[in-house]
Scaffold this active site. Structure first.
Site, PDB file in Angstrom:
ATOM      1  N   LYS A  32       6.487  -4.980 -12.594  1.00 41.23           N
ATOM      2  CA  LYS A  32       5.352  -5.807 -13.017  1.00 41.23           C
ATOM      3  C   LYS A  32       4.165  -5.645 -12.073  1.00 41.23           C
ATOM      4  CE  LYS A  32       6.721 -10.023 -10.550  1.00 41.23           C
ATOM      5  NZ  LYS A  32       6.890 -11.489 -10.657  1.00 41.23           N
ATOM      6  N   TYR A 249     -21.452  -5.592   9.611  1.00 44.18           N
ATOM      7  CA  TYR A 249     -22.102  -6.838   9.201  1.00 44.18           C
ATOM      8  C   TYR A 249     -22.020  -7.899  10.301  1.00 44.18           C
ATOM      9  CZ  TYR A 249     -22.756  -5.342   4.372  1.00 44.18           C
ATOM     10  OH  TYR A 249     -23.167  -4.694   3.239  1.00 44.18           O
TER      11      TYR A 249
END
Length: 340
Positions: A32, A249
């Site tokens: 899954k 950043y």
């Protein structure tokens, strides 16, 4: 470009470990959510080639993609609106599901033995069996799920006792109504490592152990497993930076010494967590991430042409106080998967 490498030899090693405890004809592999981030088709192909005949997926789309590789594909969380291929089986998670499933579909009835997440209540079992029979569905399986099998507790014991009682009720119903006996399945990876043959029943759903991980409490003895997945990132550019420079950043990356820093082509858009501190996550050969991970790139010390960002997802999991499952399933389906 950044890519995922899947190690066939490590997968076979893990399956060899598992099949020492679980007979191959009872083994179902849980594929899954893009095979826990590994790649649905790639893992289906390798498991099928190994000899696995059963698989478990999340939805109809996943089931359709892998149905040609297995004799049985169990869908956990979606009810079809029209007929599905004969080898695709559907999980009944609530009584209302029964009315919505097309006639003649093979179904697995999930019964809540203590997880209290989904599955019919034990008090609804007789009603569910009657409706399944009346609706013309094929009862192919009866299942439940352990809620604490990876922890040191007694809860799995009473869940197993409850499931055995459910099995007796279903067997009695099948005998009275001259129905075919369904497959009974309860065990997952952690259950099988803790308990002996009494948890095997007719089918075993193996997920995380196949991929090379165990989330068992340290008190339990586990298999010796090998991670199947390695996440590689490739160089964009390298620059030499001076000491006391701030990178990325917010200037969050701070250099203590002059060094080389390389930008690689992977970031949080690809499923990497947004790490924002340096020196607390070491990559291969003592390399470390500098500053904040960007959307599409990451800064790492050194100048290698490529780096193995994830070789063992549990390292990331420890850093973020989560489990290896979460690290793996977040990896983008857009990343190319290669089998080695």
């Amino acid at each position: 470009m950044a890519y995922i490498e899947l190690n066939r030899e490590n997968l076979h090693h893990n399956l060899d470990q598992i099949t020492q405890r679980v007979p191959l004809d009872k083994l179902s592999v849980v594929l899954k959510d893009n095979a826990y981030g590994h790649g649905l088709l790639e893992m289906a192909q390798m498991c099928s080639a190994y000899g696995v005949k059963k698989a478990v997926v999340r939805d109809i789309d996943e089931a359709t993609l892998v149905s040609s590789y297995f004799d049985l594909v169990l869908v956990l969380a979606q009810v079809p609106k029209s007929a599905v291929e004969p080898n695709i089986h559907i999980t009944i998670n609530a009584l209302v599901d029964i009315e919505n499933i097309p006639v003649k579909t093979s179904v697995h009835l999930k019964v809540d033995t203590g997880m209290h997440r989904h599955g019919i209540a034990i008090e609804e079992l007789d009603e569910a069996l009657e409706i399944i029979l009346k609706k013309g569905l094929q009862l192919a399986g009866v299942m439940s799920h352990a809620r604490s099998s990876d922890e040191l507790s007694s809860e799995t014991y009473w869940q197993l006792r409850t499931f055995r009682n459910i099995r007796e009720i279903v067997l009695s119903f099948c005998k009275i109504n001259e129905c075919a006996v369904p497959l009974f399945h309860f065990a997952n990876s952690s259950t099988i490592t803790r308990f002996e043959d009494e948890v095997l029943f007719d089918m075993v759903r193996i997920g995380i152990a196949m991929y090379g991980y165990s989330e068992l409490d340290a008190v339990f003895k586990s298999w010796i497993l090998k991670p199947v997945l390695t996440l590689w990132a490739e160089k964009i550019c390298t620059q030499k930076v001076n000491s006391q420079m701030r990178l990325g950043y917010g200037g969050a990356g701070k250099t203590l010494d002059a060094l080389e820093v390389t930008s690689y082509d992977i970031g949080y858009a690809d499923g990497i967590f947004r790490i924002s501190n340096q020196n607390n996550f070491v990559i291969e050969s003592e390399k470390f991430i500098v500053g904040k991970v960007s959307m599409d790139s990451i800064l790492i010390t050194g100048n290698s042409d490529k780096v193995a960002l994830i070789e063992d997802a549990s390292q990331f999991a420890t850093l973020f106080e989560t489990i290896s499952y979460e690290i793996l399933v977040k990896l983008s389906p857009k990343l190319n998967r290669k089998i080695s």
